[in-house]
Structures are given as structure tokens and as C-alpha cells.
Write a protein that holds these residues in place. Structure first.
Motif, PDB file in Angstrom:
ATOM      1  N   GLU A 113       0.833  -1.207   0.000  1.00 35.93           N
ATOM      2  CA  GLU A 113       0.000   0.000   0.000  1.00 35.93           C
ATOM      3  C   GLU A 113       0.869   1.260   0.000  1.00 35.93           C
ATOM      4  N   GLY A 114       0.579   2.149  -0.954  1.00 34.99           N
ATOM      5  CA  GLY A 114       1.304   3.405  -1.067  1.00 34.99           C
ATOM      6  C   GLY A 114       2.552   3.330  -1.927  1.00 34.99           C
ATOM      7  N   ALA A 117       1.221   4.047  -6.069  1.00 35.66           N
ATOM      8  CA  ALA A 117       0.019   4.861  -5.863  1.00 35.66           C
ATOM      9  C   ALA A 117      -0.825   4.987  -7.116  1.00 35.66           C
ATOM     10  N   GLU A 120      -2.617   1.724  -8.030  1.00 40.09           N
ATOM     11  CA  GLU A 120      -3.697   1.444  -7.074  1.00 40.09           C
ATOM     12  C   GLU A 120      -4.993   2.154  -7.470  1.00 40.09           C
TER      13      GLU A 120
END
Length: 793
Positions: A113-114, A117, A120
Motif C-alpha cells: 500500500e502506497g 500509488a 492502485e
């Protein structure tokens, strides 16, 4: 935005799309590639580029993305949406495998996650709906077939069918054996006719066996009979199979109805898989052409640094042509239009097409083969006039087609337009074509357009030399070897080298002289001047390269001198400090010696012979102190090759790696062969420092312990799955070095399969490692190409 529409083909963008399509795993992804078009919104372009860059990073430096099974979900979801419809077993199995892929992808990015970015954003807020997968798995087995226990009725019917089939087969075998014993059967065994098991009976005996005749042989000598005892049992099996099929359809219909509320989510999953397949294909193509993401600019400017035409670059990688010479070109508010001249086959058109193709690629969200320091702006229009567009149907000649485009360019171009024109003004009488081209160029310049234009016309070169916003440029040409260099230089126009090329090809001298007489004196002077300028530019370019090389050598010598001076200063301080300590020690010893001597003389009451003997001992002690002092003087250690006397057997430290070893051989040049345990290496003399005796003892002890312990501790298997490429190679290098040092013959490297990116980098590294003799895949049953065995010589 693009005019004319066939400019996309002529610039090579269609070929780029086709190459990306080959990288796609799904038809939906290929369809998405077909729809790639240049965009004008910088935020959208930036997002597309960053998504491709992030996926490229995944492929090169992260664990493989789980995209093993990508089947189209959309048509299955559309079918399931219809009331009363049902999905077949194979359709549900395809959906199940695709859903497993979707969930694995979502989990992959959730774990990071991140980190990615922009990727996502493709599946933002998409949930993992496990109930869909569970519902399908309750009905289908691992092979995608209906489970016998999918319902109680289905299980009961399956068991009845199995029991009835066994009973029917048992009775059939009994009848067959009886008929065989009576001599009624043909030579062949049981056979199937019309989907029913039958006994082959000789035609003359067919009345002796009661049953249904399903078929006869081609000669009529054999009849295929289903015995009466088995006939009713087979009918029962057939009825049971019909009932089972009805139950299967009922189960599939219920399951499809259960999936129907999830159709919007299934369509969203389909969209995610399609987009990821699309971005993955773009990233794989970017790796193929060594493409990067340049700096984006809101201005309509272009500054390409070391840019390469992607199609030519791929051909060069395959060995089909010479290496591609990088292009450096800048188009901005000062130099808006670059007018490129020079010899035929010198690279003018490639230069112009490279600018146009890379601009189309970037605005379509594709990474480009250039340095990351390149800056590319956004254009709202791209106009191109390339090649011959004559049309018999439209009654257009070559020149008429050119003029038609020029009319459109002059009418619709603006400051956000990129204009690409090849061989500007050709196609008609140069006496008229040149002035018309000049007038069009003047009009385009007034509109503030940006562009690259190639030409041979002298009047255009002259116009560009004094018109604001235009800049002459030329492709360098080696007029001694008569070959193009494919290097663009701005500031001066280039000669066409018409006479020089004609002479090289072998056109008769009298023809060349006649041609020279026919051109104007002024034109001849201009062309001669341009040739001289090209020669001067080539000499300046070569001189500049030589100066840069010399400057680099001077910098290296300066750094070496400064390092040597600092080393000398450090040793000077050490010598003074040691000398002071020795002086203190000598004075202390001397004072004590003098005091003892005086005491002895007094004790013997100044006896002449005894005093002489005492003085002799004093002189001997003084001589001994003097020789000890000479031995203890610290000699400065000089790292420079001219001041170090090295011999075979000396122990040295390699400066850049810190490794220590013994000199085995000194070559005639300035190289040493050094033993690092079991490993042998060759280094230059100026890269080593001779060890002192204490340092030598420590090094011998350290290498001795390493050689005795290494074999016991060494593990000949290394697992780099999930590691970044740099970390994996670093780990492999450490284990390889140790294996070479202790003489281990093989190394097992577990890297996994995935997209094969990590495997490629590892094997490229092994090819360059001098001690690796060869490498090969593991056996297919034990990992195949997911494991590499390296054999060390």
C-alpha cells in the motif's frame, strides 16, 4: 489532432501499437491497445506515464505480479445477467480462475500500500467478494467438472448410474463369454455402436442371440448385437443420465442466479484485469526499448537528450543493423523550427521521424527511449507531411498533395502545433518550389508553430539563417571517408554533398565536370563553403572529444597527486613523532649508561687499564644504539607504482576492494597475480599497498581460518524469490565469490518463474562472471526454468 490521419502510420506509431499488442495476455487488452490515441490533458498523460513506470519497476525490481490466468469475465457476466440463463461448467471454471487472479492482484497491492500509488487507482474501492468464489467451488472440482456431491439428488443419481453400468457390464460379459464358447462370435472383442456396448456375432449365428442389431460390418459377415438381457439395463442407465443432466442444469441455473446480483462487480473485475494487462504490455515494451519517463512540461517545447528511434533500436538489438546513434535536439520559444539539411541517407528523415514518433508515444502514455533529463511538452495538434501522397482517384499529383497539406498547415496551425515536413518544397520545379516553400515557412513562423523540417533547398537555409525563431541544423558527414555520422548539430546548414557522393558512386568525371559548369557560380561557392564548414565542424567535434578526454586524464592525475601528497604529509608527521620518541628513549638510555660508566671508573679508582676497558664497552653500547636507531626509522609507505618495490611473496591489500593476498607473479607490464585464498586475481601495481609485518600476520591468520571453515559453513543453494534485482544480484555475487574461493563446483539459484525478468537479469550476470562455465534449468519436474544451476570452473 493528427493531420493527415495516415501520419500515424508514416511515423511508425501503428508498428509500435502492434508490438505492444503482442505483449498482451487477453483479447480485451489487445483491443485497448488498438484504441491508444495521443491525449492533450497533461494530468491524464502524467497518470498514464506513471502507471507504466510503476509497472516497469514491478517487473524489474519486485516479486512477479500474479497474472497467470486472465480470462474474459465480461461476456460471462453479460450472459449471467439474463433471467433464466445459466453458465456452463467450463464458463464458470474460467470465471473462477479469473476471480482468483483478481483477488491475488488486489492482495498484492494491499501488501504494498502506497508503493504504487498510480496503479492502485485502477482498483480503488474494489472489494474481494469471497462468496462468489466459494459458491463456484462448492459446485466445481479442481478440474472444472461438476462435483458428484453438488446436491443430494445428483449424488444419488451418480451412484445409481454407476451401479447400473456395472450390472449391465457384468451381464454383457457373461453373454459374450457364452457366445464365444459356442463359437458364435467374430474375432474382435466388445465394441460400441450408437453409443451402446455390443457383441460382434457372425452373421450366420445372429438369430441365436436375442437382442437388438445396431449395425453390420461392411462385408455383412458380422452383426453387432446388444443382448436382450442388457438392453433394459442400458435403457435404465440412459434414463438416469437424462435425469442427472437435468439436475446439473438445475444446479447451474441456481448458481448463475446466485451470481446475478454481483454482475456489476464482475464487470469491474473485468475492467481491472483488462487495464492491468494493458499497462503490463506497455511496461514490457518499455523494457525492450530501454524507455524512461522524461520530465513533462506544460509548454509546447521539446528537449530530447540521447533519444533513439524505438523501431531502429529494436532492429539494432536483433543485430539487423548498426547501433543507433542517439539524437539530441531542442525546440523551444527561441528556436521554434529546426531546419535540418545535409546529405542524402544522412539521417535527416530519421531525425524528424524520431521527434514525431516520440511525441506521439509520450502523449499516448508510453515511455520513450531517451535520458530521464529529457523534457517534453504537450501539443494540441501534430501536422506531418511525409512521403508521396499522390492519388489517382482524387486527381492529385505528388506536388498537389503536398500543397494541399501546406494549405491546411497554414490555415489551422498555431503555437501549440508540432509541424513535421520531410523534403520541404520538392515535387516540382525547384525554381518555383523553393520560393513557395519559403513563403509557407514564413507564414508558419509567424504563427509561432514548433517543428522539424528537412530540406535541400539553399533559399530555405538562407532564410532560416536570418529569420527569428528558425534555426539551421545539419547532419554531420565525414567527407574524407564519405560516410554519414548521423549526428545532429545545430547552428549551421549542411551541404547535400551531391558531387562528392556521385564521385564516390563512380559517375564518370566528364559528367561531373559538365554538371559543375551548369550550376551557377554563386551556388557553387555556397555549396563549397558548406562543405568546408562541414569539414571544420568535424575537426572541431573531434578536437572537442580529444580535449574532453585529456581533461579527464588531467583530473585523474591531479587526484592521484593530491592523494600522494596527503599520504606523504601523513607519513612525515609519523616519522617526526617516532623520531621524537626514539630520541627520548636514547637520551634516557645514554644518561643511564654515562652514569653507570662514571660509577665504574670511580669504583676502580681510575686505573688506566680498567678505565680503557670501561670506555671500550661504552663505545660498543653507543654503536649498538646507533644501529638500532637506523633500523627503527620509519620509512614512508608510498602507494604510487614508481616508488614501491614489490617482490614475489609480498603480502598486499587491494585498495578499492580491501581484499588481502600474496603476490604469486609479477608480469612484464604493470600487473600482479595475487592469491586470495583459493582465488587468483590480476590487478595493476598502482591499486595495491604493501602490508607491514603485523598486518601480514593478521591477513595470513584470517585467510587460513577462512579456508578451513568455508567448506563446512558453505550452502550451495540460494533463494532470491521476491527480492529486488539489485539485492538478488548482490547476494548471488557474495555466494559465487565464496564458492570460487573454496573451489565449490556448482551453485543452485532459486529465482521463480513469474514474467522471467529476474531470471533474465541473473543469467545476464552469470554470462559476464568469468568463473561460471555454463548454466542450465532445473529438471521440469523439480522447478524447470524457475531454478538455475551455475557450474563453476
Amino acid at each position: 489532432m493528427i493531420y493527415p490521419q495516415n501520419a500515424i502510420d508514416k511515423l511508425g506509431f501503428t508498428d509500435i501499437r502492434n508490438l505492444i499488442k503482442e505483449k498482451c495476455l487477453s483479447e480485451a487488452g489487445k483491443l485497448m491497445v488498438e484504441k491508444i490515441q495521443p491525449q492533450v490533458k497533461i494530468d491524464q498523460i502524467d497518470r498514464f506515464l506513471r502507471q507504466t513506470q510503476e509497472f516497469k519497476n514491478i517487473l524489474q525490481h519486485d516479486a512477479p505480479l500474479p497474472v497467470d490466468h486472465i480470462y474474459p469475465i465480461k461476456p460471462l457476466a453479460e450472459k449471467a445477467k439474463i433471467e433464466g440463463s445459466f453458465l456452463f461448467e467450463e464458463e464458470l471454471y474460467s470465471m473462477l480462475r479469473s476471480l482468483r487472479t483478481v483477488y491475488a492482484i488486489i492482495r498484492y497491492f494491499n501488501e504494498r500500500e502506497g508503493q504504487y500509488a498510480h496503479l492502485e487507482l485502477l482498483f480503488e474501492h474494489l472489494p474481494i467478494e469471497k462468496s462468489i468464489v466459494r459458491s463456484i467451488e462448492m459446485v466445481l472440482d479442481d478440474r472444472g467438472k461438476m462435483k458428484d456431491n453438488a446436491s443430494r439428488l445428483l449424488l444419488d443419481l451418480s451412484q445409481q448410474i454407476l451401479k447400473s453400468e456395472q450390472e449391465a457390464r457384468k451381464r454383457l460379459d457373461t453373454v459374450f463369454k457364452q457366445a464365444q464358447s459356442n463359437g458364435w462370435t467374430a474375432d474382435s472383442g466388445l465394441t460400441i455402436r450408437d453409443g451402446r456396448l455390443c457383441i460382434p456375432i457372425l452373421a450366420e449365428n445372429k438369430r441365436k442371440v436375442k437382442g437388438l442389431i445396431h449395425d453390420e460390418s461392411a462385408t455383412g459377415q458380422t452383426a453387432y448385437i446388444e443382448p436382450e438381457e442388457v438392453f433394459h439395463l442400458n435403457n435404465k442407465v440412459r434414463d438416469l443420465e437424462f435425469e442427472r443432466r437435468r439436475e446439473v442444469i438445475r444446479i447451474l441455473t441456481d448458481l448463475t442466479s446466485e451470481l446475478r446480483p454481483h454482475v456489476p462487480l464482475l464487470l469491474a473485475y473485468h475492467g481491472l484485469l483488462t487495464k492491468l494487462d494493458f499497462v503490463r504490455a506497455k511496461a514490457l515494451f518499455a523494457i525492450d526499448i530501454d524507455a524512461v519517463m522524461p520530465l513533462l512540461s506544460k509548454e509546447a517545447d521539446v528537449n530530447l537528450v540521447n533519444a533513439r528511434h524505438p523501431l531502429l533500436f529494436l532492429n539494432a538489438k536483433k543485430g539487423n543493423q548498426h547501433p543507433v546513434v542517439p539524437l539530441n535536439i531542442k525546440i523551444d520559444g527561441t528556436d521554434r523550427i529546426i531546419l535540418v539539411s545535409g546529405p542524402n541517407a544522412g539521417g535527416k528523415s530519421v531525425c524528424m521521424k524520431t521527434v514525431g514518433l516520440l511525441q506521439l508515444m509520450l502523449q499516448s502514455g508510453l515511455l520513450i527511449p531517451a535520458d530521464e533529463t529529457s523534457t517534453v511538452g504537450i501539443f494540441k495538434q501534430i501536422f506531418a507531411d511525409i512521403g508521396d501522397d499522390q492519388s489517382i482517384e482524387s486527381d492529385l499529383s505528388t506536388y498537389s498533395a503536398h500543397l494541399s497539406k501546406m494549405k491546411h498547415f497554414a490555415g489551422f496551425a498555431n503555437a501549440r502545433t508540432l509541424v513535421l515536413i520531410d523534403e520541404f518544397g520538392t515535387g516540382t520545379d525547384p525554381q518555383f518550389g523553393g520560393p513557395i516553400a519559403e513563403a509557407v515557412l514564413e507564414q508558419l513562423n509567424k504563427k509561432g508553430v514548433r517543428g522539424v523540417i528537412t530540406t535541400h533547398y539553399s533559399n530555405l537555409k538562407l532564410f532560416a539563417s536570418h529569420a527569428e525563431g528558425l534555426e539551421n541544423a545539419s547532419m554531420l558527414f565525414d567527407n574524407q571517408q564519405m560516410k554519414p555520422l548521423y549526428i545532429l548539430q545545430t547552428g549551421k546548414p549542411g551541404s547535400s554533398y551531391a558531387f562528392e557522393i556521385a564521385q564516390k558512386i563512380g559517375l564518370p568525371k566528364e559528367i561531373l565536370e559538365a554538371a559543375k559548369q551548369k550550376i551557377g557560380v554563386q551556388q557553387k561557392k555556397v555549396d563549397t563553403l558548406l562543405v568546408d564548414l562541414e569539414r571544420d565542424k568535424k575537426e572541431i567535434y573531434d578536437t572537442k572529444k580529444a580535449v574532453i578526454r585529456r581533461e579527464k586524464e588531467v583530473e585523474e592525475l591531479k587526484a592521484k597527486y593530491e592523494s600522494l601528497q596527503a599520504y606523504m604529509e601523513e607519513n612525515k608527521k609519523e616519522i617526526i613523532r617516532t623520531a621524537k620518541e626514539e630520541a627520548k628513549s636514547i637520551l634516557k638510555d645514554a644518561n643511564k649508561l654515562v652514569e653507570n660508566t662514571i660509577s665504574e671508573i670511580k669504583s676502580v679508582q681510575a686505573d688506566k687499564d680498567k678505565t680503557k676497558e670501561i670506555r671500550l664497552r661504552l663505545n660498543q653500547q653507543l654503536d649498538k644504539h646507533t644501529s638500532d636507531l637506523k633500523e627503527k626509522v620509519v620509512k614512508p609507505k608510498i602507494a604510487d607504482v614508481g616508488h614501491v618495490e614489490l617482490q614475489i611473496g609480498d603480502w598486499v591489500r587491494i585498495e578499492d576492494s580491501g581484499s588481502e593476498g600474496e603476490i604469486l607473479e609479477i608480469t612484464k607490464g604493470s600487473s600482479l597475480i595475487i592469491a586470495l585464498g583459493e582465488l587468483r586475481t590480476v590487478v595493476k601495481k598502482n591499486r595495491v599497498t604493501k602490508l607491514r609485518s603485523k598486518e601480514k600476520s593478521k591477513a595470513i591468520k584470517r585467510l587460513g581460518s577462512l579456508s578451513t571453515d568455508s567448506v563446512a559453513d558453505f550452502q550451495p543453494e540460494i533463494d532470491v524469490r521476491g527480492m529486488r534485482t539489485e539485492d538478488a544480484l548482490q547476494k548471488i555475487e557474495l555466494v559465487l565469490d565464496r564458492a570460487v574461493m573454496i573451489g565449490y563446483p556448482t551453485l543452485k539459484i532459486v529465482h521463480g518463474k513469474g514474467d522471467g525478468i529476474l531470471r533474465k537479469f541473473i543469467r545476464d550476470y552469470l554470462r559476464k562472471y568469468s568463473h561460471v562455465n555454463r548454466f542450465e534449468d532445473e529438471h521440469a519436474d523439480r522447478g524447470g526454468d524457475g531454478i538455475t544451476y551455475a557450474y563453476i570452473n
